[in-house]
Design a protein around this motif. Structure first.
Motif, PDB file in Angstrom:
ATOM      1  N   GLY A  50       0.799  -1.235   0.000  1.00 13.20           N
ATOM      2  CA  GLY A  50       0.000   0.000   0.000  1.00 13.20           C
ATOM      3  C   GLY A  50       0.829   1.282   0.000  1.00 13.20           C
ATOM      4  N   VAL A  51       2.113   1.166  -0.341  1.00 14.34           N
ATOM      5  CA  VAL A  51       3.007   2.331  -0.265  1.00 14.34           C
ATOM      6  C   VAL A  51       3.062   3.092  -1.594  1.00 14.34           C
ATOM      7  N   GLN A  52       2.967   4.427  -1.508  1.00 15.01           N
ATOM      8  CA  GLN A  52       3.069   5.244  -2.729  1.00 15.01           C
ATOM      9  C   GLN A  52       4.495   5.757  -2.958  1.00 15.01           C
ATOM     10  N   VAL A  53       5.190   6.072  -1.842  1.00 16.92           N
ATOM     11  CA  VAL A  53       6.514   6.697  -1.971  1.00 16.92           C
ATOM     12  C   VAL A  53       7.549   5.931  -1.139  1.00 16.92           C
ATOM     13  N   VAL A  54       8.719   5.689  -1.728  1.00  9.63           N
ATOM     14  CA  VAL A  54       9.845   5.100  -0.987  1.00  9.63           C
ATOM     15  C   VAL A  54      10.992   6.115  -0.978  1.00  9.63           C
ATOM     16  N   ILE A  55      11.494   6.396   0.207  1.00  9.13           N
ATOM     17  CA  ILE A  55      12.663   7.291   0.331  1.00  9.13           C
ATOM     18  C   ILE A  55      13.820   6.426   0.813  1.00  9.13           C
ATOM     19  N   ASP A  56      14.871   6.337   0.024  1.00 12.33           N
ATOM     20  CA  ASP A  56      16.004   5.482   0.399  1.00 12.33           C
ATOM     21  C   ASP A  56      17.110   6.332   1.035  1.00 12.33           C
ATOM     22  N   LEU A  57      17.235   6.210   2.350  1.00 18.03           N
ATOM     23  CA  LEU A  57      18.261   6.959   3.089  1.00 18.03           C
ATOM     24  C   LEU A  57      19.188   5.997   3.820  1.00 18.03           C
ATOM     25  N   ALA A  58      19.293   4.777   3.282  1.00 16.86           N
ATOM     26  CA  ALA A  58      20.172   3.781   3.911  1.00 16.86           C
ATOM     27  C   ALA A  58      21.629   4.100   3.594  1.00 16.86           C
ATOM     28  N   ASN A  59      22.503   3.616   4.434  1.00 16.51           N
ATOM     29  CA  ASN A  59      23.933   3.783   4.182  1.00 16.51           C
ATOM     30  C   ASN A  59      24.649   2.483   4.516  1.00 16.51           C
ATOM     31  N   SER A  60      25.779   2.280   3.866  1.00 16.47           N
ATOM     32  CA  SER A  60      26.543   1.057   4.084  1.00 16.47           C
ATOM     33  C   SER A  60      27.241   1.083   5.448  1.00 16.47           C
ATOM     34  N   PRO A  61      27.172  -0.029   6.189  1.00 15.77           N
ATOM     35  CA  PRO A  61      27.888  -0.076   7.473  1.00 15.77           C
ATOM     36  C   PRO A  61      29.408   0.034   7.280  1.00 15.77           C
ATOM     37  N   SER A  62      29.906  -0.381   6.105  1.00 12.47           N
ATOM     38  CA  SER A  62      31.350  -0.271   5.845  1.00 12.47           C
ATOM     39  C   SER A  62      31.576   0.659   4.653  1.00 12.47           C
ATOM     40  N   PHE A  63      32.596   1.553   4.776  1.00  9.53           N
ATOM     41  CA  PHE A  63      32.919   2.470   3.678  1.00  9.53           C
ATOM     42  C   PHE A  63      34.075   1.924   2.832  1.00  9.53           C
ATOM     43  N   GLU A  64      34.485   0.701   3.082  1.00  7.58           N
ATOM     44  CA  GLU A  64      35.565   0.099   2.294  1.00  7.58           C
ATOM     45  C   GLU A  64      35.059  -0.031   0.842  1.00  7.58           C
ATOM     46  N   ASP A  65      35.923   0.262  -0.138  1.00  3.35           N
ATOM     47  CA  ASP A  65      35.511   0.380  -1.546  1.00  3.35           C
ATOM     48  C   ASP A  65      34.574  -0.734  -2.023  1.00  3.35           C
ATOM     49  N   LYS A  66      35.017  -1.986  -1.826  1.00  2.00           N
ATOM     50  CA  LYS A  66      34.269  -3.118  -2.366  1.00  2.00           C
ATOM     51  C   LYS A  66      32.953  -3.301  -1.594  1.00  2.00           C
ATOM     52  N   ALA A  67      33.023  -3.129  -0.283  1.00  2.00           N
ATOM     53  CA  ALA A  67      31.841  -3.345   0.567  1.00  2.00           C
ATOM     54  C   ALA A  67      30.748  -2.326   0.265  1.00  2.00           C
ATOM     55  N   VAL A  68      31.149  -1.085   0.044  1.00  2.00           N
ATOM     56  CA  VAL A  68      30.140  -0.040  -0.161  1.00  2.00           C
ATOM     57  C   VAL A  68      29.484  -0.202  -1.538  1.00  2.00           C
ATOM     58  N   LEU A  69      30.285  -0.604  -2.525  1.00  2.00           N
ATOM     59  CA  LEU A  69      29.722  -0.837  -3.867  1.00  2.00           C
ATOM     60  C   LEU A  69      28.726  -1.989  -3.817  1.00  2.00           C
ATOM     61  N   GLU A  70      29.124  -3.046  -3.125  1.00  2.00           N
ATOM     62  CA  GLU A  70      28.251  -4.214  -3.002  1.00  2.00           C
ATOM     63  C   GLU A  70      26.954  -3.842  -2.265  1.00  2.00           C
ATOM     64  N   PHE A  71      27.076  -2.980  -1.244  1.00  2.00           N
ATOM     65  CA  PHE A  71      25.896  -2.577  -0.466  1.00  2.00           C
ATOM     66  C   PHE A  71      24.881  -1.881  -1.366  1.00  2.00           C
ATOM     67  N   PHE A  72      25.312  -0.828  -2.094  1.00  2.00           N
ATOM     68  CA  PHE A  72      24.336  -0.056  -2.871  1.00  2.00           C
ATOM     69  C   PHE A  72      23.823  -0.863  -4.070  1.00  2.00           C
ATOM     70  N   GLU A  73      24.658  -1.735  -4.649  1.00  2.00           N
ATOM     71  CA  GLU A  73      24.179  -2.542  -5.784  1.00  2.00           C
ATOM     72  C   GLU A  73      23.168  -3.593  -5.323  1.00  2.00           C
ATOM     73  N   THR A  74      23.500  -4.311  -4.263  1.00  2.00           N
ATOM     74  CA  THR A  74      22.591  -5.366  -3.782  1.00  2.00           C
ATOM     75  C   THR A  74      21.289  -4.748  -3.298  1.00  2.00           C
ATOM     76  N   SER A  75      21.416  -3.633  -2.591  1.00  2.00           N
ATOM     77  CA  SER A  75      20.252  -2.941  -2.062  1.00  2.00           C
ATOM     78  C   SER A  75      19.295  -2.554  -3.198  1.00  2.00           C
ATOM     79  N   GLY A  76      19.834  -1.964  -4.254  1.00  2.00           N
ATOM     80  CA  GLY A  76      19.000  -1.560  -5.392  1.00  2.00           C
ATOM     81  C   GLY A  76      18.357  -2.761  -6.068  1.00  2.00           C
ATOM     82  N   ARG A  77      19.129  -3.829  -6.213  1.00  2.00           N
ATOM     83  CA  ARG A  77      18.602  -5.021  -6.911  1.00  2.00           C
ATOM     84  C   ARG A  77      17.465  -5.665  -6.124  1.00  2.00           C
ATOM     85  N   ASN A  78      17.489  -5.535  -4.798  1.00  2.00           N
ATOM     86  CA  ASN A  78      16.391  -6.084  -3.990  1.00  2.00           C
ATOM     87  C   ASN A  78      15.215  -5.109  -3.899  1.00  2.00           C
ATOM     88  N   LEU A  79      15.528  -3.817  -3.840  1.00  2.00           N
ATOM     89  CA  LEU A  79      14.464  -2.821  -3.627  1.00  2.00           C
ATOM     90  C   LEU A  79      13.528  -2.676  -4.825  1.00  2.00           C
TER      91      LEU A  79
END
Ligand SMILES: NC(=O)c1ccc[n+]([C@@H]2O[C@H](COP(=O)([O-])OP(=O)(O)OC[C@H]3O[C@@H](n4cnc5c(N)ncnc54)[C@H](OP(=O)(O)O)[C@@H]3O)[C@@H](O)[C@H]2O)c1
Length: 250
Positions: A50-79
């Protein structure tokens, strides 16, 4: 309106949730704590009902290059499949001014996040913000070598988290732009000078060294790499006023 804020317990997320609830909207503050995890997919389908709007304000727990890329890519693919199935009409995400103009691992991950949003088929607005004033302590820590903090003199225009949250809430309630809007603080000054003023205000004795060769999170920055080049919405909080307030709490 029913709105899901992914990362609704974070710095900007918790403020945006409060503003939207005050406006009378039904808001789900989603985060792993509340059983919604964009990495495992847990709770996503249920949260989107029943949701009209999604605001994505999540952030990766790790800022390490590979971890942060994996976080935003996986997150988008699931969302996005979950949002598509629920018929979400507006996806709003917070990115960073200059992500495509400087090269560091975190910016690369945000560019990947933006690309997934643009390809998702969900109507969207990407808000690119300059650095939050609340992030200045983290920046100083990342650029510190002993009692010296090395920073380049490029232009820097930080914005207060309260202003970011207010603009995010407003954008989320407006029609999708299917594009990018940029936001920044009222005043710009050399990066090293702003961080020096911050450290002085909070009583941190470390010395800020102006170093044109210093990098930002490992990436090279030119004079205007971190500030908006075109039209930008400005948050109303003055840096001096924010400093007075934060030094009272330091
Ligand atoms: N820092 C800056 O200067 C700056 C500038 C421009 C844009 N941005 C962007 O602004 C956004 C928000 O930053 P912020 O500082 O407000 O973040 P934050 O305070 O670090 O909060 C991060 C949020 O993400 C949630 N989260 C973590 N992993 C998750 C997962 N697997 N599934 C769902 N939620 C998850 C956290 O939940 P828990 O509390 O449960 O861990 C928390 O609510 C980020 O996307 C960042 O890239 C930052």
């Amino acid at each position: 309106m029913k709105i899901v804020v992914i990362g609704g317990t974070g710095l900007i997320g918790s403020k945006a949730v409060a503003i939207l609830r005050q406006g009378g909207h039904e808001v789900v503050a989603a985060s792993p704590q509340s059983g919604v995890n964009t990495i495992t997919g847990e709770g996503l389908k249920e949260a989107m009902t029943g949701v009209q709007v999604v605001i994505d304000l999540a952030n990766s727990p790790s800022f390490e290059d590979k971890a942060v890329l994996e976080f935003f890519e996986t997150s988008g693919r699931n969302l996005f499949p979950a949002e598509g199935a629920a018929g979400v009409r507006h996806h709003v995400a917070l990115s960073i001014v200059g992500t495509d103009r400087s090269d560091n691992g975190y910016f690369r991950a945000k560019v990947a996040q933006e690309k997934l949003i643009e390809a998702s088929g969900i109507p969207y607005t990407i808000i690119r913000s300059t650095q939050f004033m609340e992030f200045l302590g983290g920046i100083a820590a990342s650029a510190a070598e002993g009692n010296k903090v090395r920073l380049p003199p490029c232009l820097f225009q930080p914005i207060a988290a309260n202003d970011v949250a207010a603009i995010v809430a407003e954008v989320a309630l407006a029609a999708p732009r299917n594009g990018i809007v940029e936001i920044a603080g009222l005043e710009g000054a050399p990066f090293n000078e702003i961080v020096a003023r911050y450290l002085q205000a909070v009583g941190d004795p470390r010395e800020v060294v102006r170093d044109p060769e210093a990098r930002y999170w490992g990436g090279r920055v030119e004079e205007r790499s971190l500030v908006p080049l075109g039209e930008a919405r400005l948050g109303p909080t003055r840096f001096e006023d924010w400093l007075k307030q934060s030094s009272r709490h330091a």
